[in-house]
Design a protein around this motif. Structure first.
Motif, PDB file in Angstrom:
ATOM      1  N   ALA A 787      39.029 -10.045   8.458  1.00 10.33           N
ATOM      2  CA  ALA A 787      38.194 -10.634   7.410  1.00 10.33           C
ATOM      3  C   ALA A 787      38.286 -12.150   7.380  1.00 10.33           C
ATOM      4  N   GLN A 788      39.505 -12.682   7.617  1.00 12.22           N
ATOM      5  CA  GLN A 788      39.655 -14.140   7.518  1.00 12.22           C
ATOM      6  C   GLN A 788      38.837 -14.858   8.571  1.00 12.22           C
ATOM      7  N   ALA A 789      38.878 -14.305   9.779  1.00 12.73           N
ATOM      8  CA  ALA A 789      38.170 -14.990  10.856  1.00 12.73           C
ATOM      9  C   ALA A 789      36.738 -14.499  10.994  1.00 12.73           C
ATOM     10  N   GLN A 790      36.388 -13.470  10.233  1.00 15.66           N
ATOM     11  CA  GLN A 790      35.049 -12.888  10.329  1.00 15.66           C
ATOM     12  C   GLN A 790      34.758 -12.422  11.746  1.00 15.66           C
ATOM     13  N   MET A 791      35.743 -11.769  12.335  1.00 15.59           N
ATOM     14  CA  MET A 791      35.525 -11.287  13.696  1.00 15.59           C
ATOM     15  C   MET A 791      35.990  -9.840  13.807  1.00 15.59           C
ATOM     16  N   TYR A 792      35.550  -9.208  14.852  1.00 16.36           N
ATOM     17  CA  TYR A 792      35.945  -7.825  15.108  1.00 16.36           C
ATOM     18  C   TYR A 792      36.538  -7.714  16.491  1.00 16.36           C
ATOM     19  N   ARG A 793      37.446  -6.725  16.628  1.00 14.51           N
ATOM     20  CA  ARG A 793      37.819  -6.322  17.970  1.00 14.51           C
ATOM     21  C   ARG A 793      37.465  -4.850  18.105  1.00 14.51           C
ATOM     22  N   LEU A 794      36.644  -4.573  19.058  1.00 17.89           N
ATOM     23  CA  LEU A 794      36.158  -3.208  19.240  1.00 17.89           C
ATOM     24  C   LEU A 794      36.699  -2.672  20.544  1.00 17.89           C
ATOM     25  N   THR A 795      37.389  -1.536  20.459  1.00 14.97           N
ATOM     26  CA  THR A 795      37.925  -0.924  21.661  1.00 14.97           C
ATOM     27  C   THR A 795      37.352   0.471  21.816  1.00 14.97           C
ATOM     28  N   LEU A 796      36.915   0.725  23.028  1.00 15.26           N
ATOM     29  CA  LEU A 796      36.338   2.029  23.277  1.00 15.26           C
ATOM     30  C   LEU A 796      36.978   2.635  24.490  1.00 15.26           C
ATOM     31  N   ARG A 797      37.372   3.922  24.367  1.00 19.61           N
ATOM     32  CA  ARG A 797      37.919   4.587  25.542  1.00 19.61           C
ATOM     33  C   ARG A 797      37.191   5.901  25.726  1.00 19.61           C
ATOM     34  N   SER A 798      36.752   6.125  26.947  1.00 18.75           N
ATOM     35  CA  SER A 798      36.139   7.424  27.221  1.00 18.75           C
ATOM     36  C   SER A 798      36.394   7.777  28.669  1.00 18.75           C
ATOM     37  N   SER A 799      36.090   9.012  29.011  1.00 18.82           N
ATOM     38  CA  SER A 799      36.433   9.463  30.360  1.00 18.82           C
ATOM     39  C   SER A 799      35.486   8.904  31.422  1.00 18.82           C
ATOM     40  N   LYS A 800      34.405   8.298  30.991  1.00 19.67           N
ATOM     41  CA  LYS A 800      33.512   7.722  32.004  1.00 19.67           C
ATOM     42  C   LYS A 800      33.313   6.251  31.694  1.00 19.67           C
ATOM     43  N   ASP A 801      33.487   5.393  32.687  1.00 23.54           N
ATOM     44  CA  ASP A 801      33.472   3.955  32.421  1.00 23.54           C
ATOM     45  C   ASP A 801      32.125   3.439  31.971  1.00 23.54           C
ATOM     46  N   THR A 802      31.070   3.936  32.564  1.00 18.44           N
ATOM     47  CA  THR A 802      29.749   3.434  32.168  1.00 18.44           C
ATOM     48  C   THR A 802      29.484   3.723  30.697  1.00 18.44           C
ATOM     49  N   VAL A 803      29.975   4.882  30.263  1.00 17.05           N
ATOM     50  CA  VAL A 803      29.752   5.248  28.860  1.00 17.05           C
ATOM     51  C   VAL A 803      30.470   4.278  27.938  1.00 17.05           C
ATOM     52  N   SER A 804      31.736   4.018  28.258  1.00 18.49           N
ATOM     53  CA  SER A 804      32.502   3.103  27.418  1.00 18.49           C
ATOM     54  C   SER A 804      31.790   1.776  27.302  1.00 18.49           C
ATOM     55  N   GLN A 805      31.387   1.258  28.457  1.00 17.59           N
ATOM     56  CA  GLN A 805      30.748  -0.054  28.469  1.00 17.59           C
ATOM     57  C   GLN A 805      29.471  -0.036  27.635  1.00 17.59           C
ATOM     58  N   ARG A 806      28.697   0.987  27.830  1.00 12.71           N
ATOM     59  CA  ARG A 806      27.394   1.019  27.154  1.00 12.71           C
ATOM     60  C   ARG A 806      27.554   1.125  25.646  1.00 12.71           C
ATOM     61  N   VAL A 807      28.426   2.052  25.214  1.00 10.08           N
ATOM     62  CA  VAL A 807      28.577   2.237  23.765  1.00 10.08           C
ATOM     63  C   VAL A 807      29.153   0.987  23.134  1.00 10.08           C
ATOM     64  N   CYS A 808      30.094   0.368  23.870  1.00 13.63           N
ATOM     65  CA  CYS A 808      30.665  -0.866  23.360  1.00 13.63           C
ATOM     66  C   CYS A 808      29.595  -1.919  23.155  1.00 13.63           C
ATOM     67  N   ASP A 809      28.738  -2.081  24.161  1.00 17.18           N
ATOM     68  CA  ASP A 809      27.663  -3.067  24.050  1.00 17.18           C
ATOM     69  C   ASP A 809      26.758  -2.754  22.870  1.00 17.18           C
ATOM     70  N   LEU A 810      26.383  -1.488  22.760  1.00 16.52           N
ATOM     71  CA  LEU A 810      25.468  -1.088  21.685  1.00 16.52           C
ATOM     72  C   LEU A 810      26.047  -1.409  20.317  1.00 16.52           C
ATOM     73  N   LEU A 811      27.315  -1.028  20.179  1.00 14.71           N
ATOM     74  CA  LEU A 811      27.935  -1.195  18.874  1.00 14.71           C
ATOM     75  C   LEU A 811      28.141  -2.643  18.505  1.00 14.71           C
ATOM     76  N   ALA A 812      28.476  -3.448  19.508  1.00 15.29           N
ATOM     77  CA  ALA A 812      28.753  -4.858  19.217  1.00 15.29           C
ATOM     78  C   ALA A 812      27.552  -5.491  18.523  1.00 15.29           C
ATOM     79  N   GLU A 813      26.373  -5.070  18.911  1.00 24.21           N
ATOM     80  CA  GLU A 813      25.176  -5.640  18.287  1.00 24.21           C
ATOM     81  C   GLU A 813      25.037  -5.269  16.828  1.00 24.21           C
ATOM     82  N   GLN A 814      25.620  -4.131  16.478  1.00 20.79           N
ATOM     83  CA  GLN A 814      25.388  -3.614  15.127  1.00 20.79           C
ATOM     84  C   GLN A 814      26.150  -4.369  14.069  1.00 20.79           C
ATOM     85  N   PHE A 815      27.255  -4.922  14.435  1.00 21.26           N
ATOM     86  CA  PHE A 815      28.059  -5.565  13.404  1.00 21.26           C
ATOM     87  C   PHE A 815      27.857  -7.058  13.410  1.00 21.26           C
TER      88      PHE A 815
END
Lengths: 815, 153
Positions: A787-815
């Motif tokens: 909250a102080q820095a107004q930043m997020y750290r988003l970590t995603l782990r899944s069994s397929k790398d492309t999925v992790s990357q994609r969901v991470c990208d998608l979500l980053a836009e949402q916040f």
């Protein structure tokens, strides 16, 4: 001058309009014209406008005309208002300014003492005509957004409602008529706005009082207004409380038009709780009703019975009663419908057969009853054949006894029933064959009967039992279609059928819910019965949903208005790559590149499923989507915002102001990065429009939320410890860091929000499984806000790398 | 308003004013049907009826039926008041009007109607103003009457 204007107004032909259209507005707004001339000019202009709207151009005069509302002379205002009302209903935007002026005028009139307006006070009611016209004008517009204006308006309406409660100032009927005229107009305004619940309830109570008034006129109008009130959600309950009064009115009123209104109101206020009572009342009214209105009543009873039938045997009873009471007026659609329902529902078939059999035994049996009876016994006679009273031979004799009394189409139907009997009950074969063989059949003068008799006779004698059985197999369930009864009712009532229209949207949703078989197993019936037409985004009528699934292999471009017309297509979403498979229609032109906004729009839809996808001057596209495991269904609503129809290279067209719906079935084969493209081409006013959008189908739509305990979560987290299985992003918050909002977004993503897993209560942890046809990918998510820095750290782990990357990208836009 | 008809208890048409352009045959047909329908109504019945997708508002004054056909969105009660207002105007002008007055001075009746309603809408609702305008028009007419010696009752 006045006489001249009169003359122009009364003739009002097109040539006159051409000649005078320029002159008259000038006369209207010029400062030095006499008031009486102004009045005449205003109404003259109105007449010309109605006759030829394109010739009367209001551009420069608009503001001046609106200012006429403020004129001192009431007569001028009266005349000007009629003009403005008509113009406003055609171009609401141009005349928006008149709303505040109208409201202030109205409040001045309503709150004025009776001596103020002198000659314009009519039997102690200040300026009734003017008030009514002002209220009518306000009905052209939605409720004013400006707080002050809105407040004043609400005050006005309340004053009017209050005045109605006061004792009348004069015994004369004119006084009460004028007062009530304003009251009714105010009530229609309240109903039109549909936003102030307490006003609506008050209006409803007022109308309820009128329902029992001594004067017939007031009772009539009260019933009529209540009809429109019944369809508003706020006041529906309040309307239902008056059901006893209405039923009483239906039975005891001497005036037939009032009885008719009462029947209409019962139809409008019907819902699940009082359906049985209302249908029973309407049936009893039908027995004594006027002949001219019987057909309409029959249709209404049929629709109500079908819509609210919890127990289908009740429905069958009602319809058979209907046929018994008003058989002549039961149109084809009604009994087609009952047969459709009986065939579609197994449970009611036996009951239907029995009831029909009993009904047929009545001595005076209507022909429609014979038709229905013949058909049902033909299909389901075997269900009651066990009972000796309704053995096959008895059934046959019963039907045959009515044979000679029937017209040709009925006889044809009965002949078909007979051949079905031969199939069902071989013991009757000989008897029936005798009948078929008799001269009156095979030498019948009617070609249809003759043909049927001959063919059936041959069929029964030559074909073996197997062949016969196959030919005469039980009728398969009917596919769900739009109820033709509704279409017929609408046609009868014409454009003024408000109550029916509104029911229509709900009706279709219900019909589709009832008994759709053969639907995809994954897309369960519950999905289908979502009343999609009620999510009418533009508040307009929607066409019947056209669903089907013709899978077009692997094409990423979904050509919407392609040659095959708006049939749904299922886009198989493939892993990266616009596959070079041939597009479905060779004749289509090159699709336009996706619009720049589509990326943004796509982001909007990551965490939600419904909304407006795209909007421009001409077209609004809304979507509603549902997903289940690896399948999804998307409803696209195309709304035509113009008043001109869109045409495409091929049909169908979208009428001006109308909305068309399309269903798309989606299947996720494997994970993907790029969204499918939606290409829309249509013709508007001669120019070809080409729009390309990305369909908001993202990988997270196929998330299946998975609940798990903390221990499980950490175990799996450790299992997915390889570097390529993890995707991490640190980014600045673009929106506020509100807890509830974040939670809602995470849930909207499709994952399960796990509580008490992360040692830090500020963090969010989610888990889900992405379902694709090829495989299932488990996915774990951790969002750490700072909250102080107004930043997020988003970590995603899944069994397929492309999925992790994609969901991470998608979500980053949402916040 | 689409049209206004005045007819007697026996079904004779006294005044007709049409605000929509229709062929003569159509007008006659409509008039006939409507007159029949309205005359068939019993006294205690409601003043409004639905007829051919129009709303018809009627009121009976002594031996005359005043009948107006309005569109769906118009307010019925206010139309009743329009009818009454018109009768008041006639009353004030002719002084205790009766059917004979209208029969013999039908052109005056039309003038008054035109001052009151224009193109189907109420133009001027103040009694005084309308009557003043009629008086002024009458003044213009006086010399003509003297010339042609047409008796004015």
């Amino acid at each position: 001058m006045c006489l001249a204007l009169h003359c122009i107004a009364n003739v009002g032909s097109r040539e006159m309009a051409e000649a005078f259209a320029g002159e008259i507005p000038r006369i209207l707004v010029a400062g030095d014209t006499m008031d009486s001339v102004k009045q005449s000019a205003a109404l003259c202009l109105l007449r010309l406008y109605k006759a030829s709207p394109d010739l009367v151009l209001m551009g420069e005069w608009t503001s001046r005309v609106v200012h006429l509302l403020n004129d001192q002379h009431m007569g001028v205002v009266t005349a000007a208002i009629s003009l403005i009302t008509c113009l406003s209903s055609k171009n609401p935007d141009e005349f928006k300014t008149c709303v505040s002026l109208a409201v202030s005028r109205l409040s001045r009139i309503v709150s004025s003492a009776s001596t103020d307006l002198q000659d314009y006070t009519y039997y102690f009611v200040p300026a009734p005509w003017l008030s009514c016209k002002l209220l009518r004008l306000l009905q052209c517009y939605p409720p004013p957004e400006d707080g002050a204006v809105k407040g004043r308006l609400v005050e006005c309406l309340e004053t009017i409602l209050n005045k109605a409660q006061e004792p009348p100032k004069s015994k004369k009927v004119q006084h009460s008529n004028a007062k009530n005229a304003i009251l009714f107009e105010a009530i229609s305004l309240i109903i039109h706005y549909d936003s102030e619940p307490n006003l609506l309830v008050r209006a409803c109570n007022q109308l309820g009082q009128f329902l029992q008034h001594r004067e017939t006129n007031l009772r009539y109008l009260a019933l009529e207004s209540m009809c429109t009130l019944a369809s508003s959600e706020f006041s529906h309950e309040a309307v239902k409380t008056h059901i006893e009064t209405v039923i009483n009115a239906l039975k005891t009123e001497r005036d037939v038009s009032v009885r008719q209104r009462a029947a209409d109101l019962l139809y409008a206020m019907c819902d699940r709780s009082n359906a049985k009572q209302i249908v029973a009342e309407m049936l009893s009214y039908l027995e004594t009703a006027d002949y001219s209105i019987r057909e309409e009543m029959v249709l209404k009873v049929a629709i109500l019975a079908e819509k609210y039938a919890v127990d289908y045997s009740w429905y069958v009873d009602t319809i058979l009663n209907l046929i018994r009471i008003a058989g002549d007026y039961v149109s084809e659609e009604v009994w087609y419908r009952v047969i459709q329902i009986v065939i579609n529902r197994d449970d009611v078939q036996g009951y239907a057969a029995k009831t029909v059999f009993e009904a047929l035994q009545a001595p005076a049996c209507h022909e429609n009853m014979v038709k229905v009876g013949g058909y049902i016994l033909g299909e389901f006679g075997n269900l009651i054949a066990g009972d000796p009273r309704s053995s096959p031979l008895v059934q046959f004799n019963l039907l045959h006894s009515k044979f000679h009394l029937c017209s040709v189409p009925t006889r044809a139907l009965l002949l078909s029933a007979y051949i079905k009997f031969i199939n069902l009950f071989p013991e009757t074969k000989a008897t029936i064959q005798e009948v078929l063989r008799s001269d009156s059949q095979i030498r019948n003068s009617d070609v249809e009967l003759q043909q049927r008799a001959v063919e059936y006779l041959k069929l029964s004698s030559i074909a073996s039992t197997d062949v016969l059985a196959t030919v005469l197999e039980e009728m398969p369930p009917f596919p769900e279609r739009e109820s033709s009864i509704l279409a017929k009712l609408k046609k009868k009532k014409g454009p003024g059928a408000v109550s029916v229209e509104l029911e229509d949207g709900k009706e279709r949703g219900e019909l589709n819910g009832a008994g759709e078989r053969g639907a995809d197993a994954a897309i369960a019936a519950s999905n289908v019965s979502t009343p999609s037409p009620s999510a009418d985004l533009l508040g307009l009528r929607s066409a019947a949903p056209i669903s089907g699934s013709t899978p077009s292999a692997g094409s990423l471009l979904v050509d919407v208005f392609s040659e095959a017309g708006p049939t749904a297509s299922s886009a198989s979403v493939n892993d990266d790559g616009f596959l070079s498979s041939a597009p479905p229609s060779a004749a289509s032109e090159d699709p336009a590149p996706p619009l720049p906004e589509s990326e943004e729009l796509l982001n909007k839809f990551v965490c939600k499923n419904n909304g407006v996808l795209f909007e421009n001057q001409l077209l609004q596209i809304g979507i509603k989507s549902e997903y289940r495991q690896n399948l999804g269904r998307m409803y696209l609503f195309y709304g035509n915002k113009t008043s001109v129809q869109f045409t495409k290279p091929v049909e169908p067209l979208v009428e001006g102001g109308a909305q068309v719906q399309q269903v798309i079935n989606i299947e996720c084969l494997t994970d993907f990065v790029d969204a499918p493209l939606l290409n829309i081409k249509f013709r508007y006013g001669g120019a070809l429009q080409n729009i390309s959008l990305k369909l908001p189908v993202t990988i997270n739509k196929f998330f299946q939320p998975t609940e798990m305990a903390a221990a499980d979560f950490f175990q799996r987290w450790k299992q997915l410890s390889q570097p390529q299985q993890e995707a991490q992003k640190i980014f600045k918050a673009t929106h506020g860091m509100d807890t509830e909002v974040l939670k809602a977004k995470l849930l909207g993503l499709g994952t399960a929000l796990l509580e008490n897993v992360d040692p830090n209560p500020e963090n969010y942890v989610c888990a889900g499984v992405i379902q694709t046809k090829a495989q299932q990918v488990g996915c774990l998510l951790r969002l750490e806000p700072n909250a102080q820095a107004q930043m997020y750290r988003l970590t995603l782990r899944s069994s397929k790398d492309t999925v992790s990357q994609r969901v991470c990208d998608l979500l980053a836009e949402q916040f | 308003m689409q049209f206004m008809l005045l007819f007697s208890r026996q079904g004779k048409l006294r005044l007709q004013k049409w605000y929509v352009p229709l062929a003569d045959k159509e007008k006659k047909k409509i008039t006939r049907e409507l007159v029949q329908t309205v005359l068939a109504r019993k006294p205690k019945m409601c003043s409004f009826l639905e007829w051919r997708d129009l709303k018809v508002v009627y009121k009976r004054y002594a031996s005359l039926y005043f009948c107006c056909a309005i569109e769906d969105q118009d307010n019925e009660l206010i139309t009743l008041e329009i009818i009454h207002r018109y009768v008041e105007l006639l009353d004030k002008y002719f002084g205790s009007v009766c059917e004979l007055d209208i029969i013999f001075n039908f052109e005056k009746a039309y003038f008054i109607l035109d001052e009151f309603l224009l193109g189907g809408e109420a133009q001027e609702t103040s009694k005084k103003t309308v009557l003043k305008a009629i008086e002024q028009a009458d003044l213009l007419q006086e010399p003509r009457h003297e010339y042609f010696n047409v008796p004015v009752y």
